[in-house]
Design a protein around this motif. Structure first.
Motif, mmCIF file in Angstrom:
data_model
loop_
_atom_site.group_PDB
_atom_site.id
_atom_site.type_symbol
_atom_site.label_atom_id
_atom_site.label_comp_id
_atom_site.label_asym_id
_atom_site.label_seq_id
_atom_site.Cartn_x
_atom_site.Cartn_y
_atom_site.Cartn_z
ATOM 1 N N GLY A 199 0.822 -1.203 0.000
ATOM 2 C CA GLY A 199 0.000 0.000 0.000
ATOM 3 C C GLY A 199 0.862 1.262 0.000
ATOM 4 O O GLY A 199 2.089 1.195 0.164
ATOM 5 N N PHE A 200 0.211 2.395 -0.194
ATOM 6 C CA PHE A 200 0.909 3.681 -0.293
ATOM 7 C C PHE A 200 0.846 4.380 1.071
ATOM 8 O O PHE A 200 -0.229 4.748 1.537
ATOM 9 C CB PHE A 200 0.219 4.547 -1.356
ATOM 10 N N GLY A 201 1.998 4.555 1.713
ATOM 11 C CA GLY A 201 2.080 5.315 2.961
ATOM 12 C C GLY A 201 2.213 6.793 2.604
ATOM 13 O O GLY A 201 3.175 7.194 1.942
ATOM 14 N N ALA A 202 1.245 7.597 3.028
ATOM 15 C CA ALA A 202 1.175 8.982 2.524
ATOM 16 C C ALA A 202 1.691 10.028 3.513
ATOM 17 O O ALA A 202 1.439 11.210 3.340
ATOM 18 C CB ALA A 202 -0.267 9.300 2.107
ATOM 19 N N TRP A 203 2.446 9.600 4.515
ATOM 20 C CA TRP A 203 3.025 10.588 5.440
ATOM 21 C C TRP A 203 4.056 11.452 4.696
ATOM 22 O O TRP A 203 4.099 12.667 4.840
ATOM 23 C CB TRP A 203 3.688 9.851 6.601
ATOM 24 N N GLY A 204 4.887 10.779 3.906
ATOM 25 C CA GLY A 204 5.955 11.475 3.194
ATOM 26 C C GLY A 204 5.453 12.560 2.254
ATOM 27 O O GLY A 204 6.033 13.646 2.183
ATOM 28 N N ILE A 205 4.352 12.308 1.541
ATOM 29 C CA ILE A 205 3.865 13.328 0.587
ATOM 30 C C ILE A 205 3.254 14.513 1.327
ATOM 31 O O ILE A 205 2.976 15.549 0.726
ATOM 32 C CB ILE A 205 2.872 12.758 -0.464
ATOM 33 N N GLY A 206 3.092 14.387 2.631
ATOM 34 C CA GLY A 206 2.647 15.529 3.438
ATOM 35 C C GLY A 206 3.825 16.262 4.065
ATOM 36 O O GLY A 206 3.634 17.231 4.795
ATOM 37 N N THR A 215 -3.321 7.605 5.284
ATOM 38 C CA THR A 215 -2.903 8.967 5.597
ATOM 39 C C THR A 215 -3.440 9.352 6.980
ATOM 40 O O THR A 215 -3.937 8.517 7.730
ATOM 41 C CB THR A 215 -3.371 9.944 4.485
ATOM 42 N N ALA A 216 -3.297 10.641 7.324
ATOM 43 C CA ALA A 216 -3.843 11.174 8.582
ATOM 44 C C ALA A 216 -3.890 12.684 8.445
ATOM 45 O O ALA A 216 -3.138 13.270 7.657
ATOM 46 C CB ALA A 216 -2.962 10.794 9.767
ATOM 47 N N MET A 217 -4.784 13.300 9.232
ATOM 48 C CA MET A 217 -4.883 14.759 9.171
ATOM 49 C C MET A 217 -3.584 15.412 9.662
ATOM 50 O O MET A 217 -3.224 16.497 9.236
ATOM 51 C CB MET A 217 -6.043 15.220 10.046
ATOM 52 N N VAL A 218 -2.868 14.709 10.546
ATOM 53 C CA VAL A 218 -1.644 15.288 11.110
ATOM 54 C C VAL A 218 -0.418 15.079 10.218
ATOM 55 O O VAL A 218 0.693 15.449 10.605
ATOM 56 C CB VAL A 218 -1.359 14.736 12.537
ATOM 57 N N TYR A 219 -0.613 14.508 9.022
ATOM 58 C CA TYR A 219 0.516 14.331 8.100
ATOM 59 C C TYR A 219 0.629 15.544 7.167
ATOM 60 O O TYR A 219 0.550 15.409 5.936
ATOM 61 C CB TYR A 219 0.338 13.069 7.249
ATOM 62 N N GLY A 220 0.804 16.731 7.729
ATOM 63 C CA GLY A 220 0.955 17.935 6.902
ATOM 64 C C GLY A 220 -0.222 18.076 5.958
ATOM 65 O O GLY A 220 -1.373 17.939 6.366
ATOM 66 N N ASP A 221 0.075 18.317 4.657
ATOM 67 C CA ASP A 221 -1.046 18.468 3.713
ATOM 68 C C ASP A 221 -1.293 17.183 2.908
ATOM 69 O O ASP A 221 -1.820 17.218 1.789
ATOM 70 C CB ASP A 221 -0.857 19.685 2.798
ATOM 71 N N SER A 222 -0.959 16.066 3.519
ATOM 72 C CA SER A 222 -1.138 14.776 2.839
ATOM 73 C C SER A 222 -2.584 14.561 2.378
ATOM 74 O O SER A 222 -2.825 14.139 1.235
ATOM 75 C CB SER A 222 -0.710 13.644 3.794
ATOM 76 N N GLU A 223 -3.562 14.847 3.245
ATOM 77 C CA GLU A 223 -4.961 14.606 2.844
ATOM 78 C C GLU A 223 -5.372 15.523 1.690
ATOM 79 O O GLU A 223 -6.154 15.124 0.830
ATOM 80 C CB GLU A 223 -5.903 14.799 4.046
ATOM 81 N N GLN A 224 -4.827 16.747 1.673
ATOM 82 C CA GLN A 224 -5.162 17.679 0.578
ATOM 83 C C GLN A 224 -4.582 17.173 -0.747
ATOM 84 O O GLN A 224 -5.249 17.210 -1.786
ATOM 85 C CB GLN A 224 -4.619 19.090 0.873
#
Ligand SMILES: NC(=O)c1ccc[n+]([C@@H]2O[C@H](COP(=O)([O-])OP(=O)(O)OC[C@H]3O[C@@H](n4cnc5c(N)ncnc54)[C@H](OP(=O)(O)O)[C@@H]3O)[C@@H](O)[C@H]2O)c1
Length: 331
Positions: A34-41, A69-78
């Motif tokens: 799966g894609f861990g989206a912390w980094g893209i935030g 992802t998570a809301m606390v991962y910078g702008d990852s959700e955006q």
């Protein structure tokens, strides 16, 4: 379980190699990587949004359908929300509640807006709630009933968390750290996890990038936003020295990153291993090179090495024995 269909990418016939695994008892199949989206935030330092979008698109082309992802991962959700426009149905989207005020219900509404969706596939608590926080488990269930989340989960950090979380049947999935350098608590709870059919999301399999084997012991992380920035030189050298002891895996797996992904995938309760991915090149490596599993000989050699390196501590063994006895009602 396996989905081995072929895809045509960029004119070349490319084998769509990412197998699918059942996500616990949900009836849904997810890509085993799966894609861990912390980094893209921005969790690992500055990123370029165009590059992040390319990384996501490449992952999709190569058969990845799970993103965390998570809301606390910078702008990852955006960033993810921008990417998901017009392709939401292709992805299993997991995010988390990390304790923001004014509470879970108001927070998920904001997250759904950012992600451009009416519901997420998996909504997870970012930690196991105890004491005053326990009501969050009921709130989580209510969000599922309200259709804001198809499934609910908890991100766990210890064997005690896992034991207690398994006593909550409505929870569909757990997120657990597990890597060559951090075999516990996952392995200490393997029996429990095998007996219970939960969606199991594995995080930190690359140990913040170190298990790709690309860092030397004198590596520095100058970007203050990179979570590795605070690691001391001694700590970095110690991690790199440990990683080097696992180099023998490169021979069978083709690369250290491949071996690091294959290790958790060698255990059947695992549904998906989320690899933190920041660039198109990393996406090609993480989703393009079919992971599969390690041989039982390699798993045994890893076990011996982990014991030698003190990664499976005696204290842990005593503690998990106590948990097992308590579960059997003999202590
Ligand atoms: N408590 C929780 O719930 C929790 C905690 C942690 C993580 N997570 C989840 O788990 C996911 C994965 O963990 P993670 O992102 O912390 O770290 P990770 O997967 O252990 O490592 C990711 C880092 O490794 C490097 N990398 C990745 N693929 C590579 C490749 N093919 N070649 C070379 N380098 C590569 C990248 O950093 P560099 O290029 O900068 O080295 C990337 O940012 C997160 O994104 C998040 O979704 C959840």
């Amino acid at each position: 379980l396996a989905d081995d269909s072929n895809l045509v990418i960029g004119g070349d016939r490319v084998r769509h190699g990412i197998a699918r695994r059942e996500f616990g008892a949900t009836g849904v199949a997810v890509s085993e990587v799966g894609f861990g989206a912390w980094g893209i935030g921005g969790g690992y330092g500055g990123v370029d949004r165009t590059e992040s979008l390319k990384a996501l698109a490449t992952a999709e082309e190569l058969g990845c359908n799970f993103v965390d992802t998570a809301m606390v991962y910078g702008d990852s959700e955006q960033v993810l929300g921008q990417f998901l426009k017009g392709r939401r149905s292709k992805w299993f989207v997991a995010t988390k509640y990390s304790g923001q005020s004014p509470g879970m219900t108001a927070t998920i509404e904001k997250q759904l807006q950012a992600l451009h969706t009416d519901a997420v596939d998996l909504y997870q608590l970012h930690w196991y709630p105890r004491g005053q926080d326990e009501h969050l488990l009921d709130e989580l269930e209510r969000l599922k009933q309200a259709g804001k989340a198809r499934f609910i989960g908890i991100s766990l950090s210890s064997a005690i968390d896992m034991r207690d979380a398994l006593a909550r049947p409505p929870i569909d999935a757990f997120q657990i750290p597990f890597s060559l350098l951090e075999p516990e608590p996952f392995l200490a709870c393997l029996g429990m996890l095998t007996r219970n059919r939960k969606g199991i999301v594995i995080r930190s399999a690359l140990h913040k990038g170190f298990l790709t084997g690309k860092y030397k012991s004198d590596a520095v992380f100058p970007d203050a936003d990179d979570q590795r920035h605070k690691l001391t030189h001694a700590r970095i050298a110690a991690i790199v020295n440990q990683v080097e002891r696992f180099r023998f895996l490169e021979h069978d797996a083709g690369s250290m990153a491949g071996a690091a992904a294959r290790y958790p995938l060698s255990f059947s309760p695992v549904s998906t291993v989320v690899l933190g991915t920041k660039t198109e090149q990393q996406a090609r490596s993480n989703y393009g090179e079919v992971p599969g599993t390690l041989s039982s000989a390699a798993i045994e050699r890893i076990r011996v090495l982990q014991l030698k390196l003190g990664l499976r501590g005696a204290a842990w063994r005593r503690w998990t024995t106590r948990i097992r006895l308590a579960m059997q009602g003999t202590a």
